[in-house]
Design a protein around this motif. Sequence first.
Motif, PDB file in Angstrom:
ATOM      1  N   PHE A 127       0.849  -1.179   0.000  1.00  0.00           N
ATOM      2  CA  PHE A 127       0.000   0.000   0.000  1.00  0.00           C
ATOM      3  C   PHE A 127       0.887   1.232   0.000  1.00  0.00           C
ATOM      4  N   ARG A 128       0.325   2.379  -0.336  1.00  0.00           N
ATOM      5  CA  ARG A 128       1.099   3.615  -0.286  1.00  0.00           C
ATOM      6  C   ARG A 128       0.226   4.756   0.204  1.00  0.00           C
ATOM      7  N   GLN A 129       0.903   5.749   0.746  1.00  0.00           N
ATOM      8  CA  GLN A 129       0.188   6.917   1.258  1.00  0.00           C
ATOM      9  C   GLN A 129       1.045   8.150   1.039  1.00  0.00           C
ATOM     10  N   ALA A 130       0.501   9.097   0.297  1.00  0.00           N
ATOM     11  CA  ALA A 130       1.150  10.377   0.073  1.00  0.00           C
ATOM     12  C   ALA A 130       0.591  11.394   1.066  1.00  0.00           C
ATOM     13  N   PRO A 131       1.345  12.424   1.391  1.00  0.00           N
ATOM     14  CA  PRO A 131       0.846  13.428   2.341  1.00  0.00           C
ATOM     15  C   PRO A 131      -0.502  13.991   1.925  1.00  0.00           C
ATOM     16  N   GLY A 132      -1.450  13.998   2.865  1.00  0.00           N
ATOM     17  CA  GLY A 132      -2.771  14.526   2.594  1.00  0.00           C
ATOM     18  C   GLY A 132      -3.718  13.561   1.913  1.00  0.00           C
ATOM     19  N   ASN A 133      -3.200  12.396   1.573  1.00  0.00           N
ATOM     20  CA  ASN A 133      -4.039  11.398   0.899  1.00  0.00           C
ATOM     21  C   ASN A 133      -4.310  10.211   1.806  1.00  0.00           C
ATOM     22  N   GLU A 134      -5.348   9.453   1.459  1.00  0.00           N
ATOM     23  CA  GLU A 134      -5.621   8.224   2.185  1.00  0.00           C
ATOM     24  C   GLU A 134      -4.664   7.125   1.716  1.00  0.00           C
ATOM     25  N   ARG A 135      -4.481   6.134   2.574  1.00  0.00           N
ATOM     26  CA  ARG A 135      -3.670   4.988   2.199  1.00  0.00           C
ATOM     27  C   ARG A 135      -4.415   4.225   1.110  1.00  0.00           C
ATOM     28  N   GLU A 136      -3.695   3.840   0.053  1.00  0.00           N
ATOM     29  CA  GLU A 136      -4.317   3.141  -1.058  1.00  0.00           C
ATOM     30  C   GLU A 136      -3.549   1.870  -1.399  1.00  0.00           C
ATOM     31  N   LYS A 137      -4.278   0.925  -1.928  1.00  0.00           N
ATOM     32  CA  LYS A 137      -3.652  -0.332  -2.323  1.00  0.00           C
ATOM     33  C   LYS A 137      -2.837  -0.122  -3.595  1.00  0.00           C
ATOM     34  N   VAL A 138      -1.667  -0.734  -3.625  1.00  0.00           N
ATOM     35  CA  VAL A 138      -0.833  -0.778  -4.823  1.00  0.00           C
ATOM     36  C   VAL A 138      -0.966  -2.136  -5.487  1.00  0.00           C
ATOM     37  N   ALA A 139      -0.790  -3.193  -4.680  1.00  0.00           N
ATOM     38  CA  ALA A 139      -0.863  -4.546  -5.217  1.00  0.00           C
ATOM     39  C   ALA A 139      -1.055  -5.530  -4.077  1.00  0.00           C
ATOM     40  N   SER A 140      -1.650  -6.667  -4.386  1.00  0.00           N
ATOM     41  CA  SER A 140      -1.782  -7.727  -3.407  1.00  0.00           C
ATOM     42  C   SER A 140      -1.544  -9.069  -4.079  1.00  0.00           C
ATOM     43  N   CYS A 147      -8.544  -9.786   0.301  1.00  0.00           N
ATOM     44  CA  CYS A 147      -7.096  -9.576   0.176  1.00  0.00           C
ATOM     45  C   CYS A 147      -6.815  -8.319  -0.630  1.00  0.00           C
ATOM     46  N   HIS A 148      -7.626  -7.284  -0.389  1.00  0.00           N
ATOM     47  CA  HIS A 148      -7.492  -6.103  -1.226  1.00  0.00           C
ATOM     48  C   HIS A 148      -7.585  -4.779  -0.464  1.00  0.00           C
ATOM     49  N   ALA A 149      -8.521  -4.655   0.438  1.00  0.00           N
ATOM     50  CA  ALA A 149      -8.764  -3.378   1.108  1.00  0.00           C
ATOM     51  C   ALA A 149      -7.838  -3.203   2.311  1.00  0.00           C
ATOM     52  N   VAL A 150      -7.629  -1.948   2.683  1.00  0.00           N
ATOM     53  CA  VAL A 150      -6.829  -1.661   3.881  1.00  0.00           C
ATOM     54  C   VAL A 150      -7.377  -2.428   5.075  1.00  0.00           C
ATOM     55  N   SER A 151      -8.676  -2.482   5.188  1.00  0.00           N
ATOM     56  CA  SER A 151      -9.322  -3.145   6.330  1.00  0.00           C
ATOM     57  C   SER A 151      -9.160  -4.659   6.327  1.00  0.00           C
ATOM     58  N   ASP A 152      -8.729  -5.240   5.206  1.00  0.00           N
ATOM     59  CA  ASP A 152      -8.511  -6.688   5.137  1.00  0.00           C
ATOM     60  C   ASP A 152      -7.217  -7.108   5.817  1.00  0.00           C
ATOM     61  N   PHE A 153      -6.313  -6.153   6.034  1.00  0.00           N
ATOM     62  CA  PHE A 153      -4.974  -6.490   6.493  1.00  0.00           C
ATOM     63  C   PHE A 153      -4.787  -6.205   7.984  1.00  0.00           C
ATOM     64  N   THR A 154      -4.131  -7.149   8.639  1.00  0.00           N
ATOM     65  CA  THR A 154      -3.954  -7.105  10.087  1.00  0.00           C
ATOM     66  C   THR A 154      -2.617  -6.514  10.500  1.00  0.00           C
ATOM     67  N   TYR A 155      -1.587  -6.868   9.731  1.00  0.00           N
ATOM     68  CA  TYR A 155      -0.222  -6.521  10.128  1.00  0.00           C
ATOM     69  C   TYR A 155       0.367  -5.521   9.127  1.00  0.00           C
TER      70      TYR A 155
END
Length: 126
Positions: free
Chosen positions: A37-50, A107-115
Amino acid sequence: QVLLVESGGGSVPAGGSLRLSCAGSGITYGRSCMGWFRQAPGNEREKVASISPNGGWTSYADSVKGRFTISRDNDKNTLFLQMNNLKPEDTAMYYCAGAPYITWARCHAVSDFTYWGQGTQVTVSS
């Protein structure tokens, strides 16, 4: 305790390449959904790849398709992200994430991931 440690970030000019790695401990990669995942300043965290536990399924954000490749080495508990033809808009903090595999649909959304790892900075200059 699960620990994910990213490495490989840096500063490159547009068109350059970087390879990110994520070394894990306390987590069985072979039974885990993994992602970048990636997050730029001022942006929400977004998925890059899974990627699914055995690497058979991969999924990419539209913005990186054809340029980035996710892969894994379960024997070494390591996740990779090969990034080619980098663009200034790829500049962000990149995070490795993992979760016990349930289904591919989870296996795609931020909320799917624990660690989550602490992140590695990628900066692309124009």
